[in-house]
Design a protein around this motif. Sequence first.
Motif, PDB file in Angstrom:
ATOM      1  N   VAL A  75      40.306  37.721  45.800  1.00 48.91           N
ATOM      2  CA  VAL A  75      41.606  37.126  45.475  1.00 48.91           C
ATOM      3  C   VAL A  75      42.484  37.205  46.719  1.00 48.91           C
ATOM      4  CG1 VAL A  75      43.615  37.155  43.969  1.00 48.91           C
ATOM      5  CG2 VAL A  75      41.387  37.875  43.070  1.00 48.91           C
ATOM      6  N   HIS A  76      42.978  36.048  47.158  1.00 49.21           N
ATOM      7  CA  HIS A  76      43.810  35.981  48.361  1.00 49.21           C
ATOM      8  C   HIS A  76      45.170  35.380  47.998  1.00 49.21           C
ATOM      9  CE1 HIS A  76      40.354  37.016  50.804  1.00 49.21           C
ATOM     10  NE2 HIS A  76      39.672  36.005  50.292  1.00 49.21           N
ATOM     11  N   PRO A  77      46.174  36.205  47.774  1.00 50.81           N
ATOM     12  CA  PRO A  77      47.491  35.671  47.392  1.00 50.81           C
ATOM     13  C   PRO A  77      48.208  35.024  48.566  1.00 50.81           C
ATOM     14  CG  PRO A  77      47.596  38.046  47.655  1.00 50.81           C
ATOM     15  CD  PRO A  77      46.150  37.674  47.802  1.00 50.81           C
ATOM     16  N   TYR A  78      49.063  34.077  48.249  1.00 46.54           N
ATOM     17  CA  TYR A  78      49.864  33.402  49.264  1.00 46.54           C
ATOM     18  C   TYR A  78      51.353  33.568  48.984  1.00 46.54           C
ATOM     19  CZ  TYR A  78      45.635  31.226  51.071  1.00 46.54           C
ATOM     20  OH  TYR A  78      44.387  31.022  51.637  1.00 46.54           O
ATOM     21  N   ASN A  79      51.681  34.492  48.088  1.00 45.94           N
ATOM     22  CA  ASN A  79      53.088  34.734  47.778  1.00 45.94           C
ATOM     23  C   ASN A  79      53.559  36.002  48.470  1.00 45.94           C
ATOM     24  OD1 ASN A  79      51.693  36.630  46.304  1.00 45.94           O
ATOM     25  ND2 ASN A  79      52.419  35.969  44.310  1.00 45.94           N
ATOM     26  N   HIS A  80      54.454  36.758  47.828  1.00 43.20           N
ATOM     27  CA  HIS A  80      55.001  37.964  48.440  1.00 43.20           C
ATOM     28  C   HIS A  80      54.013  39.120  48.480  1.00 43.20           C
ATOM     29  CE1 HIS A  80      55.432  38.449  44.117  1.00 43.20           C
ATOM     30  NE2 HIS A  80      55.541  39.753  44.307  1.00 43.20           N
ATOM     31  N   ILE A  81      52.896  39.012  47.747  1.00 44.46           N
ATOM     32  CA  ILE A  81      51.871  40.053  47.782  1.00 44.46           C
ATOM     33  C   ILE A  81      51.083  39.898  49.077  1.00 44.46           C
ATOM     34  CG2 ILE A  81      49.826  40.994  46.651  1.00 44.46           C
ATOM     35  CD1 ILE A  81      50.890  39.883  44.001  1.00 44.46           C
ATOM     36  N   ILE A  82      51.065  40.939  49.881  1.00 42.11           N
ATOM     37  CA  ILE A  82      50.446  40.847  51.202  1.00 42.11           C
ATOM     38  C   ILE A  82      48.938  41.046  51.151  1.00 42.11           C
ATOM     39  CG2 ILE A  82      50.396  41.838  53.525  1.00 42.11           C
ATOM     40  CD1 ILE A  82      52.946  40.310  52.877  1.00 42.11           C
ATOM     41  N   ASN A  83      48.489  42.004  50.356  1.00 39.22           N
ATOM     42  CA  ASN A  83      47.070  42.361  50.349  1.00 39.22           C
ATOM     43  C   ASN A  83      46.205  41.406  49.532  1.00 39.22           C
ATOM     44  OD1 ASN A  83      48.258  45.587  50.450  1.00 39.22           O
ATOM     45  ND2 ASN A  83      46.708  44.930  51.903  1.00 39.22           N
ATOM     46  N   SER A  84      45.020  41.136  50.051  1.00 41.97           N
ATOM     47  CA  SER A  84      43.957  40.496  49.273  1.00 41.97           C
ATOM     48  C   SER A  84      43.181  41.601  48.581  1.00 41.97           C
ATOM     49  CB  SER A  84      43.015  39.714  50.194  1.00 41.97           C
ATOM     50  OG  SER A  84      43.704  38.715  50.895  1.00 41.97           O
ATOM     51  N   VAL A  85      42.284  41.224  47.680  1.00 39.76           N
ATOM     52  CA  VAL A  85      41.417  42.209  47.037  1.00 39.76           C
ATOM     53  C   VAL A  85      40.002  41.639  46.959  1.00 39.76           C
ATOM     54  CG1 VAL A  85      42.071  41.392  44.727  1.00 39.76           C
ATOM     55  CG2 VAL A  85      41.037  43.649  45.000  1.00 39.76           C
ATOM     56  N   ILE A  86      39.045  42.469  47.337  1.00 36.01           N
ATOM     57  CA  ILE A  86      37.628  42.111  47.254  1.00 36.01           C
ATOM     58  C   ILE A  86      36.983  43.063  46.249  1.00 36.01           C
ATOM     59  CG2 ILE A  86      35.492  41.730  48.530  1.00 36.01           C
ATOM     60  CD1 ILE A  86      37.843  40.108  49.619  1.00 36.01           C
ATOM     61  N   ILE A  87      36.368  42.517  45.209  1.00 32.94           N
ATOM     62  CA  ILE A  87      35.721  43.346  44.185  1.00 32.94           C
ATOM     63  C   ILE A  87      34.210  43.189  44.308  1.00 32.94           C
ATOM     64  CG2 ILE A  87      35.483  43.807  41.719  1.00 32.94           C
ATOM     65  CD1 ILE A  87      38.275  42.787  41.297  1.00 32.94           C
ATOM     66  N   CYS A  88      33.523  44.324  44.383  1.00 34.26           N
ATOM     67  CA  CYS A  88      32.066  44.330  44.533  1.00 34.26           C
ATOM     68  C   CYS A  88      31.447  45.248  43.485  1.00 34.26           C
ATOM     69  CB  CYS A  88      31.673  44.853  45.918  1.00 34.26           C
ATOM     70  SG  CYS A  88      32.585  44.111  47.268  1.00 34.26           S
ATOM     71  N   ARG A  89      30.211  44.924  43.117  1.00 34.15           N
ATOM     72  CA  ARG A  89      29.479  45.762  42.166  1.00 34.15           C
ATOM     73  C   ARG A  89      28.326  46.462  42.893  1.00 34.15           C
ATOM     74  NH1 ARG A  89      29.894  45.571  36.818  1.00 34.15           N
ATOM     75  NH2 ARG A  89      30.738  43.441  36.846  1.00 34.15           N
ATOM     76  N   VAL A  90      28.127  47.738  42.564  1.00 32.60           N
ATOM     77  CA  VAL A  90      27.067  48.519  43.195  1.00 32.60           C
ATOM     78  C   VAL A  90      25.714  48.127  42.609  1.00 32.60           C
ATOM     79  CG1 VAL A  90      26.193  50.841  43.672  1.00 32.60           C
ATOM     80  CG2 VAL A  90      28.667  50.441  43.520  1.00 32.60           C
ATOM     81  N   GLN A  91      24.789  47.802  43.490  1.00 30.57           N
ATOM     82  CA  GLN A  91      23.443  47.432  43.064  1.00 30.57           C
ATOM     83  C   GLN A  91      22.638  48.676  42.700  1.00 30.57           C
ATOM     84  OE1 GLN A  91      21.776  45.288  46.378  1.00 30.57           O
ATOM     85  NE2 GLN A  91      23.536  43.893  46.525  1.00 30.57           N
ATOM     86  N   SER A  92      21.782  48.558  41.725  1.00 26.31           N
ATOM     87  CA  SER A  92      21.017  49.698  41.222  1.00 26.31           C
ATOM     88  C   SER A  92      20.105  50.307  42.279  1.00 26.31           C
ATOM     89  CB  SER A  92      20.179  49.293  40.005  1.00 26.31           C
ATOM     90  OG  SER A  92      21.020  48.883  38.949  1.00 26.31           O
ATOM     91  N   ARG A  93      19.449  49.491  43.071  1.00 25.60           N
ATOM     92  CA  ARG A  93      18.428  50.030  43.960  1.00 25.60           C
ATOM     93  C   ARG A  93      19.007  50.771  45.164  1.00 25.60           C
ATOM     94  NH1 ARG A  93      18.590  44.580  44.979  1.00 25.60           N
ATOM     95  NH2 ARG A  93      18.836  43.900  47.144  1.00 25.60           N
ATOM     96  N   PHE A  94      20.319  50.596  45.407  1.00 29.46           N
ATOM     97  CA  PHE A  94      20.921  51.281  46.539  1.00 29.46           C
ATOM     98  C   PHE A  94      21.678  52.543  46.122  1.00 29.46           C
ATOM     99  CE2 PHE A  94      20.214  47.262  48.600  1.00 29.46           C
ATOM    100  CZ  PHE A  94      20.029  47.604  49.925  1.00 29.46           C
ATOM    101  N   ALA A  95      22.286  52.497  44.934  1.00 30.32           N
ATOM    102  CA  ALA A  95      23.186  53.580  44.548  1.00 30.32           C
ATOM    103  C   ALA A  95      22.422  54.830  44.161  1.00 30.32           C
ATOM    104  CB  ALA A  95      24.065  53.128  43.378  1.00 30.32           C
TER     105      ALA A  95
END
Length: 313
Positions: A278-298
């Motif tokens: 999510v990349h906001p273009y308003n007064h919110i400065i930060n973007s957010v990247i959401i990731c899920r942990v894969q089973s074979r690595f965790a």
Amino acid sequence: MAPSVVPSDSWVECLIADIVSCYTCLDSQRPGLAPSPEVNRLFSKLVRVCSQTLDEAATAAILEDPRIVCITNPLRQICSEAEYKLEEHWVDDALRQEKNGQVNETLRDFTYYENYVDLVRMELSAIHSVTPGESLESIAVLGSGPLPLTSICISQSLENRGCRPVWIHNVDRDPVAITKSLRLCRALGHTEKSMSFHCADVLSETLSLGQFDVVYLAALVGTCHGHKHEVIASVAKRMRPGALLVARSAHSLRGLLYPVVKVSEDLCGTGLTPVLAVHPYNHIINSVIICRVQSRFAEKSSVGSRRLASTAR
């Protein structure tokens, strides 16, 4: 999305000059950078410049200009130092009101309080969109700082939505930040069951993260590309399969204020699958990247992880 502006070459030069000028003036204030009329003015100007929505060509021209390239990492470091000083100033101010019972009122006067409220609301909506039907029980916030507004706003937002209470675990490597944030949250009525604190480096292998549904990574944890990748990889391997990593980032000129999480590079080989950005273009400065942990690595949650969870609750 706000309409992008197509600036002239002269305007691009003006923006570059403004950014360099802000950097030079702020650098001259070090090692201070505590809130003051001049520091506040400079940061307000810098944020205003970096929040503009420009076309891709103009943005690239600015970010790739040698004058900007050479100050990008130092400027982010200045922002990190100043943000810490700002948070420390406000938490000290709020705690001075503890005897008067005015801690919460003072906190709500914080310059960027509403920005945090809106940022957390955006992030929780994003999290719920990728976890339909699931309820959160535990959240870790890495790099919580002396003023843990992310955790406070998460707790308040979930309560306002009628959600069940969650356990929020705050982690910071600075013992002073942990001491002050713990005292603040207790003054606000948060118990150890709902809000716990731990002083540790996020890269420490002894920092267990396998018991959390969601792990937040503050934007200023890992201020350059190489370090950001190292942090994300280290954190991911200590999380449980299926858990979410919520990494704050930035886009466009906002990347001069906060490090940019590059999905194709910073997540490579980390065992994380990106699910939403999510990349906001308003007064919110930060973007957010959401990731899920894969089973074979965790790694699987250890007995120690479960013991920590049961103790904190």
